[in-house]
Scaffold this motif. Structure first.
Motif, PDB file in Angstrom:
ATOM      1  N   VAL A  52       0.851  -1.190   0.000  1.00 28.17           N
ATOM      2  CA  VAL A  52       0.000   0.000   0.000  1.00 28.17           C
ATOM      3  C   VAL A  52       0.891   1.247   0.000  1.00 28.17           C
ATOM      4  CG1 VAL A  52      -1.905  -1.146   1.194  1.00 28.17           C
ATOM      5  CG2 VAL A  52      -0.160   0.009   2.531  1.00 28.17           C
ATOM      6  N   GLN A  53       0.276   2.408  -0.006  1.00 29.31           N
ATOM      7  CA  GLN A  53       1.015   3.673   0.039  1.00 29.31           C
ATOM      8  C   GLN A  53       1.338   4.039   1.491  1.00 29.31           C
ATOM      9  OE1 GLN A  53       1.980   5.593  -2.673  1.00 29.31           O
ATOM     10  NE2 GLN A  53       1.311   3.782  -3.813  1.00 29.31           N
ATOM     11  N   PRO A  54       2.462   4.730   1.739  1.00 33.08           N
ATOM     12  CA  PRO A  54       2.804   5.154   3.104  1.00 33.08           C
ATOM     13  C   PRO A  54       1.732   6.044   3.740  1.00 33.08           C
ATOM     14  CG  PRO A  54       4.690   5.397   1.679  1.00 33.08           C
ATOM     15  CD  PRO A  54       3.526   5.026   0.795  1.00 33.08           C
ATOM     16  N   GLU A  55       1.001   6.793   2.934  1.00 32.81           N
ATOM     17  CA  GLU A  55      -0.058   7.656   3.466  1.00 32.81           C
ATOM     18  C   GLU A  55      -1.157   6.832   4.128  1.00 32.81           C
ATOM     19  OE1 GLU A  55       1.142   8.001   0.274  1.00 32.81           O
ATOM     20  OE2 GLU A  55       2.396   9.727   0.785  1.00 32.81           O
ATOM     21  N   TYR A  56      -1.398   5.622   3.612  1.00 33.96           N
ATOM     22  CA  TYR A  56      -2.405   4.746   4.208  1.00 33.96           C
ATOM     23  C   TYR A  56      -1.990   4.321   5.614  1.00 33.96           C
ATOM     24  CZ  TYR A  56      -5.388   0.683   5.006  1.00 33.96           C
ATOM     25  OH  TYR A  56      -6.273  -0.206   5.557  1.00 33.96           O
ATOM     26  N   ILE A  57      -0.727   4.021   5.800  1.00 30.18           N
ATOM     27  CA  ILE A  57      -0.225   3.628   7.125  1.00 30.18           C
ATOM     28  C   ILE A  57      -0.402   4.782   8.099  1.00 30.18           C
ATOM     29  CG2 ILE A  57       1.784   2.831   8.419  1.00 30.18           C
ATOM     30  CD1 ILE A  57       0.725   0.804   6.315  1.00 30.18           C
ATOM     31  N   LYS A  58      -0.074   5.979   7.658  1.00 32.26           N
ATOM     32  CA  LYS A  58      -0.234   7.164   8.514  1.00 32.26           C
ATOM     33  C   LYS A  58      -1.711   7.409   8.813  1.00 32.26           C
ATOM     34  CE  LYS A  58       3.955   9.187   6.651  1.00 32.26           C
ATOM     35  NZ  LYS A  58       4.535  10.192   5.760  1.00 32.26           N
ATOM     36  N   TRP A  59      -2.570   7.201   7.805  1.00 26.97           N
ATOM     37  CA  TRP A  59      -3.999   7.415   7.989  1.00 26.97           C
ATOM     38  C   TRP A  59      -4.573   6.467   9.039  1.00 26.97           C
ATOM     39  CZ3 TRP A  59      -8.335   4.338   7.171  1.00 26.97           C
ATOM     40  CH2 TRP A  59      -9.571   4.994   7.255  1.00 26.97           C
ATOM     41  N   LEU A  60      -4.066   5.238   9.086  1.00 28.71           N
ATOM     42  CA  LEU A  60      -4.571   4.260  10.051  1.00 28.71           C
ATOM     43  C   LEU A  60      -4.417   4.721  11.496  1.00 28.71           C
ATOM     44  CD1 LEU A  60      -3.309   0.891   8.527  1.00 28.71           C
ATOM     45  CD2 LEU A  60      -5.677   1.651   8.713  1.00 28.71           C
ATOM     46  N   THR A  61      -3.501   5.644  11.754  1.00 34.35           N
ATOM     47  CA  THR A  61      -3.273   6.108  13.126  1.00 34.35           C
ATOM     48  C   THR A  61      -4.101   7.340  13.483  1.00 34.35           C
ATOM     49  OG1 THR A  61      -1.425   7.547  12.517  1.00 34.35           O
ATOM     50  CG2 THR A  61      -0.907   5.253  13.028  1.00 34.35           C
ATOM     51  N   MET A  62      -4.801   7.910  12.522  1.00 36.69           N
ATOM     52  CA  MET A  62      -5.565   9.137  12.744  1.00 36.69           C
ATOM     53  C   MET A  62      -6.883   8.852  13.465  1.00 36.69           C
ATOM     54  SD  MET A  62      -3.807  11.534  11.473  1.00 36.69           S
ATOM     55  CE  MET A  62      -2.316  11.596  10.537  1.00 36.69           C
ATOM     56  N   PRO A  63      -7.367   9.826  14.252  1.00 28.56           N
ATOM     57  CA  PRO A  63      -8.643   9.647  14.960  1.00 28.56           C
ATOM     58  C   PRO A  63      -9.813   9.335  14.022  1.00 28.56           C
ATOM     59  CG  PRO A  63      -7.501  11.562  15.806  1.00 28.56           C
ATOM     60  CD  PRO A  63      -6.725  11.091  14.615  1.00 28.56           C
ATOM     61  N   THR A  64      -9.812   9.926  12.833  1.00 26.42           N
ATOM     62  CA  THR A  64     -10.876   9.665  11.865  1.00 26.42           C
ATOM     63  C   THR A  64     -10.926   8.188  11.499  1.00 26.42           C
ATOM     64  OG1 THR A  64     -10.606  11.869  10.957  1.00 26.42           O
ATOM     65  CG2 THR A  64     -11.746  10.278   9.582  1.00 26.42           C
ATOM     66  N   ALA A  65      -9.779   7.589  11.261  1.00 30.52           N
ATOM     67  CA  ALA A  65      -9.725   6.169  10.905  1.00 30.52           C
ATOM     68  C   ALA A  65     -10.202   5.312  12.061  1.00 30.52           C
ATOM     69  CB  ALA A  65      -8.303   5.780  10.520  1.00 30.52           C
ATOM     70  N   LYS A  66      -9.803   5.646  13.265  1.00 30.96           N
ATOM     71  CA  LYS A  66     -10.202   4.857  14.431  1.00 30.96           C
ATOM     72  C   LYS A  66     -11.713   4.908  14.628  1.00 30.96           C
ATOM     73  CE  LYS A  66      -5.778   5.240  16.723  1.00 30.96           C
ATOM     74  NZ  LYS A  66      -5.267   3.979  16.283  1.00 30.96           N
ATOM     75  N   ARG A  67     -12.323   6.097  14.436  1.00 33.26           N
ATOM     76  CA  ARG A  67     -13.780   6.215  14.560  1.00 33.26           C
ATOM     77  C   ARG A  67     -14.483   5.419  13.470  1.00 33.26           C
ATOM     78  NH1 ARG A  67     -12.648  11.704  15.579  1.00 33.26           N
ATOM     79  NH2 ARG A  67     -13.167  12.209  13.429  1.00 33.26           N
ATOM     80  N   ARG A  68     -13.967   5.500  12.250  1.00 31.99           N
ATOM     81  CA  ARG A  68     -14.586   4.798  11.138  1.00 31.99           C
ATOM     82  C   ARG A  68     -14.495   3.284  11.327  1.00 31.99           C
ATOM     83  NH1 ARG A  68     -12.851   6.618   5.255  1.00 31.99           N
ATOM     84  NH2 ARG A  68     -13.607   8.577   6.114  1.00 31.99           N
ATOM     85  N   LEU A  69     -13.358   2.800  11.765  1.00 32.05           N
ATOM     86  CA  LEU A  69     -13.183   1.368  11.965  1.00 32.05           C
ATOM     87  C   LEU A  69     -14.018   0.854  13.133  1.00 32.05           C
ATOM     88  CD1 LEU A  69      -9.350   1.097  11.372  1.00 32.05           C
ATOM     89  CD2 LEU A  69     -11.184   0.513   9.783  1.00 32.05           C
ATOM     90  N   ALA A  70     -14.212   1.682  14.147  1.00 39.82           N
ATOM     91  CA  ALA A  70     -15.007   1.275  15.311  1.00 39.82           C
ATOM     92  C   ALA A  70     -16.474   1.063  14.949  1.00 39.82           C
ATOM     93  CB  ALA A  70     -14.886   2.316  16.415  1.00 39.82           C
ATOM     94  N   LYS A  71     -16.948   1.709  13.887  1.00 47.20           N
ATOM     95  CA  LYS A  71     -18.344   1.590  13.473  1.00 47.20           C
ATOM     96  C   LYS A  71     -18.616   0.333  12.652  1.00 47.20           C
ATOM     97  CE  LYS A  71     -19.176   6.532  13.387  1.00 47.20           C
ATOM     98  NZ  LYS A  71     -19.503   7.688  12.563  1.00 47.20           N
TER      99      LYS A  71
END
Length: 65
Positions: free
Chosen positions: A28-47
């Protein structure tokens, strides 16, 4: 200071290292790895229906090294 990440799928570790190293290992792209640590990603994955099966990224700090 180089930021290091750990990427998990459930309780299994998929990759650990810099964003570039993890991205290369996962294809994948390095930006995806960084995105996985963002609060937005955590909220989206929790749903999701099965959040325990999601791919999750953690930014490692000096305490984990």
């Amino acid at each position: 200071m180089v930021k290091e990440y750990a990427v998990y799928k459930g309780e299994n570790i998929i990759a650990m290292g810099t964003a570039e190293e993890c991205a290369e290992e996962m294809g994948v792209q390095p930006e995806y790895i960084k995105w996985l640590t963002m609060p937005t990603a955590k909220r989206r994955l929790a749903k999701r229906k099965n959040p325990e099966k999601c791919t999750v990224g953690v930014l490692l700090d000096d305490d984990y090294k």
